[in-house]
Design a protein around this motif. Structure first.
Motif: not given
Length: 187
Positions: A22, A25-31
């Motif tokens: 977790t 994987y820092a990129q957000q789901a809405n990026w």
């Protein structure tokens, strides 16, 4: 070890990878990636950005003139030298490639902040004696102008204007033209 201690250790061992994944994987789901730029920055080397000049359709036995500019970006602190001016032509017809296409052919070379040099290539239907064969590779012949004097270029950008002019020869069929001018650069 007590059974509850084993369960706690087992739960902790299972959570460590989950937390690590977790966090990685820092990129957000809405990026959403839209445009990505990649490339290579060259090490400190001088670069030349040339030009292609289309002569178009030339009539037999007529005067023409066309010019193009090249840019040289010198990165060396001490500058560089243009030690040779050359031309490259297809070698499959070398024996009369230029003479078969031109009655008169000259080139003006203007290096920014220097005088214009007028160089004869074909004079009265014959290749000027001021050109010498240098090499033949990959279907091309390279000729060097023997009267070239070294030109010093300082660090920074320099523009070179090359103007090709003359009179075409009389030809019996449509005949292509392919002449490429080259510079030999040395430290």
């Amino acid at each position: 070890m007590h059974a509850s201690g084993r369960k706690a250790l087992l739960v902790a061992l299972l959570l460590v990878p989950l937390v690590s994944v977790t966090m990685a994987y820092a990129q957000q789901a809405n990026w959403f990636s839209t445009v990505r730029f990649t490339g290579t920055i060259q090490k400190g080397e001088t670069t030349v950005i040339g030009a292609d000049v289309e002569l178009g359709t030339l009539a037999s036995a007529s005067y023409f003139e066309a010019a193009g500019q090249a840019s040289i970006q010198v990165v060396e602190d001490s500058g560089i030298k243009i030690t040779r001016f050359m031309l490259k032509i297809p070698s499959y017809e070398y024996s009369d490639y230029l003479e078969g296409r031109f009655w008169q052919l000259y080139v003006n070379v203007t290096v920014e902040s220097h005088e214009t040099i007028t160089i004869p290539i074909v004079v009265d239907g014959s290749l000027s004696t001021s050109w010498a064969w240098v090499a033949g590779e990959n279907g091309y012949t390279y000729l060097a102008y023997t009267g070239w004097n070294t030109v010093d270029l300082p660090q920074g950008a320099t523009t070179i204007t090359i103007t090709l002019f003359g009179t075409t020869n009389v030809v019996s069929e449509d005949t292509g033209v392919d002449i490429d001018f080259l510079l030999e650069l040395s430290p």
